[in-house]
Design a protein around this motif. Sequence first.
Motif, PDB file in Angstrom:
ATOM      1  N   UNK A 124      -0.630 -10.136  -0.943  1.00  0.00           N
ATOM      2  CA  UNK A 124      -0.404  -8.956  -1.791  1.00  0.00           C
ATOM      3  C   UNK A 124       0.568  -8.010  -1.088  1.00  0.00           C
ATOM      4  N   UNK A 125       1.628  -7.677  -1.797  1.00  0.00           N
ATOM      5  CA  UNK A 125       2.650  -6.812  -1.213  1.00  0.00           C
ATOM      6  C   UNK A 125       2.425  -5.360  -1.610  1.00  0.00           C
ATOM      7  N   UNK A 126       1.746  -5.163  -2.720  1.00  0.00           N
ATOM      8  CA  UNK A 126       1.485  -3.786  -3.122  1.00  0.00           C
ATOM      9  C   UNK A 126       1.134  -3.710  -4.597  1.00  0.00           C
ATOM     10  N   UNK A 127       0.501  -2.598  -4.956  1.00  0.00           N
ATOM     11  CA  UNK A 127       0.119  -2.361  -6.355  1.00  0.00           C
ATOM     12  C   UNK A 127       0.994  -1.225  -6.881  1.00  0.00           C
ATOM     13  N   UNK A 128       1.819  -1.559  -7.875  1.00  0.00           N
ATOM     14  CA  UNK A 128       2.689  -0.557  -8.496  1.00  0.00           C
ATOM     15  C   UNK A 128       2.055  -0.132  -9.806  1.00  0.00           C
ATOM     16  N   UNK A 129       1.996   1.150 -10.046  1.00  0.00           N
ATOM     17  CA  UNK A 129       1.369   1.605 -11.288  1.00  0.00           C
ATOM     18  C   UNK A 129       2.330   2.527 -12.047  1.00  0.00           C
ATOM     19  N   UNK A 130       2.594   2.183 -13.293  1.00  0.00           N
ATOM     20  CA  UNK A 130       3.399   3.078 -14.124  1.00  0.00           C
ATOM     21  C   UNK A 130       2.476   4.134 -14.749  1.00  0.00           C
ATOM     22  N   UNK A 152      -5.862   2.899  -7.425  1.00  0.00           N
ATOM     23  CA  UNK A 152      -5.569   1.720  -6.599  1.00  0.00           C
ATOM     24  C   UNK A 152      -4.097   1.576  -6.267  1.00  0.00           C
ATOM     25  N   UNK A 153      -3.284   2.489  -6.753  1.00  0.00           N
ATOM     26  CA  UNK A 153      -1.831   2.317  -6.589  1.00  0.00           C
ATOM     27  C   UNK A 153      -1.387   2.489  -5.140  1.00  0.00           C
ATOM     28  N   UNK A 181      -4.322  10.860  -3.614  1.00  0.00           N
ATOM     29  CA  UNK A 181      -3.434  11.788  -2.915  1.00  0.00           C
ATOM     30  C   UNK A 181      -2.383  11.098  -2.045  1.00  0.00           C
ATOM     31  N   UNK A 182      -2.628   9.871  -1.666  1.00  0.00           N
ATOM     32  CA  UNK A 182      -1.725   9.241  -0.704  1.00  0.00           C
ATOM     33  C   UNK A 182      -0.586   8.442  -1.301  1.00  0.00           C
ATOM     34  N   UNK A 183      -0.709   8.050  -2.556  1.00  0.00           N
ATOM     35  CA  UNK A 183       0.318   7.155  -3.092  1.00  0.00           C
ATOM     36  C   UNK A 183       1.600   7.927  -3.391  1.00  0.00           C
ATOM     37  N   UNK A 214       1.852   8.238   6.119  1.00  0.00           N
ATOM     38  CA  UNK A 214       2.144   9.154   5.003  1.00  0.00           C
ATOM     39  C   UNK A 214       0.956   9.215   4.053  1.00  0.00           C
ATOM     40  N   UNK A 215       0.403   8.057   3.814  1.00  0.00           N
ATOM     41  CA  UNK A 215      -0.734   7.937   2.898  1.00  0.00           C
ATOM     42  C   UNK A 215      -1.867   8.845   3.352  1.00  0.00           C
ATOM     43  N   UNK A 216      -2.154   8.710   4.646  1.00  0.00           N
ATOM     44  CA  UNK A 216      -3.284   9.465   5.178  1.00  0.00           C
ATOM     45  C   UNK A 216      -2.943  10.955   5.245  1.00  0.00           C
ATOM     46  N   UNK A 217      -1.685  11.248   5.636  1.00  0.00           N
ATOM     47  CA  UNK A 217      -1.297  12.655   5.765  1.00  0.00           C
ATOM     48  C   UNK A 217      -1.397  13.367   4.418  1.00  0.00           C
ATOM     49  N   UNK A 218      -0.962  12.679   3.377  1.00  0.00           N
ATOM     50  CA  UNK A 218      -1.001  13.301   2.054  1.00  0.00           C
ATOM     51  C   UNK A 218      -2.441  13.549   1.629  1.00  0.00           C
TER      52      UNK A 218
END
Length: 367
Positions: A124-130, A152-153, A181-183, A214-218
Amino acid sequence: MPAPIPVTLLTGFLGSGKTTLLNALLKDPGMDRAAVVINEFGEIGLDHDLIESSTETMVLMGSGCLCCTVRGDLSQTLGDLRDRREAGEVDFDRVVIETTGIADPGPIVQTLVMDGDLSFDFALDGVLVTADAATGARTLEKQFEAVQQIAMADRIVLTKTDLVSAAQLQDFESRIVAINPGAPRTKADHGRIDPAILFGLSPTQESSRKQALDWVAAAKSKPSLPPLSGLKDTRPMGSTQSHGLFGAGPRSASYPASHDGRVSSQSIEIAEPISPIVFDLWLESLMNSAAADILRLKGVVHVEGMKHPFALHGVQHIFHPPVPLSHWPEDDKTTRIVVIGRDLPPGYLNESLAFLKSRPPVEEHRI
Ligand SMILES: Nc1nc2c(ncn2[C@@H]2O[C@H](COP(=O)(O)OP(=O)(O)OP(=O)(O)O)[C@@H](O)[C@H]2O)c(=O)[nH]1
């Protein structure tokens, strides 16, 4: 062993612009070696007819919702793709799966990570959400699937921003931030977007260290999310039973009217490395008492006795194998963890994460 083929999950609520985004992406020369798997819901598949294909490898999965009824088909579809690639019939270097708009991404991620056969060949490379800026706020109120998708994004693509005012967009974004908050968020104008930012999102890759931070900082900038959107949390505190290490368990009898109010997130930073016993106990207890309600968990974890921290990355009860971050700066020993959960009693995640600060009792040696 060859590197696993990266798989991107493209999800987002009905009509939020997934196909438009995919069409725009497939026009990019860098995407000509992508295999696209499209999941349709309903008797007749339409979405694949709407893809102006520039890729050789397009698979339409049988009707049904990818997240529940045809998980087996996903394994089979990916397995077939792999076999055809090995036989030299097709050539691709990444896979994009477009889900139906009502899919819960959790089980799909589960298939990718847990399927013993597939997990060697695909990662899994990542979950993109529109997220549709025009109707998204209302959808979040009405459809819990939409909230889960946002939660989950790894990256959120804001669509239809041309249809709303700056203030409306800001409101919608605050709502998204309250859920996840992190995405990072990126606008797509009728699907137009730099494809480079959509890939390589998994924090399990060493290269994505900055993304993990960044994820965690946000998330940290929102230390304790209240019940969201100014809605009252109607869950009965006193009615919950005690579970596990953290007091009140995650069950409750009634939920707020708004779905995004059911989602809460919490982060923690711990300056000193965590005792391995405490960490194992924490994770076990969290999984025992709330696995199904943990939508996303990400972190960089320093454990006593380990030279390097590791990236922790989970979707529901599924955890990617921890990846050692061997290039982490030596002077940074701070553990950072973010958890997003649903239907958890107020304070539950806070209490759970606080346990990570505990020290195991020192054994008394009697003479
Ligand atoms: N104004 C505007 N319309 C957009 C934008 N992106 C997508 N749309 C329109 O939104 C509608 C739905 O887009 P799709 O790409 O089909 O959405 P989807 O998520 O694939 O839809 P489902 O497959 O039904 O879940 C289409 O009419 C698109 O042209 C945008 O940035 N601005």
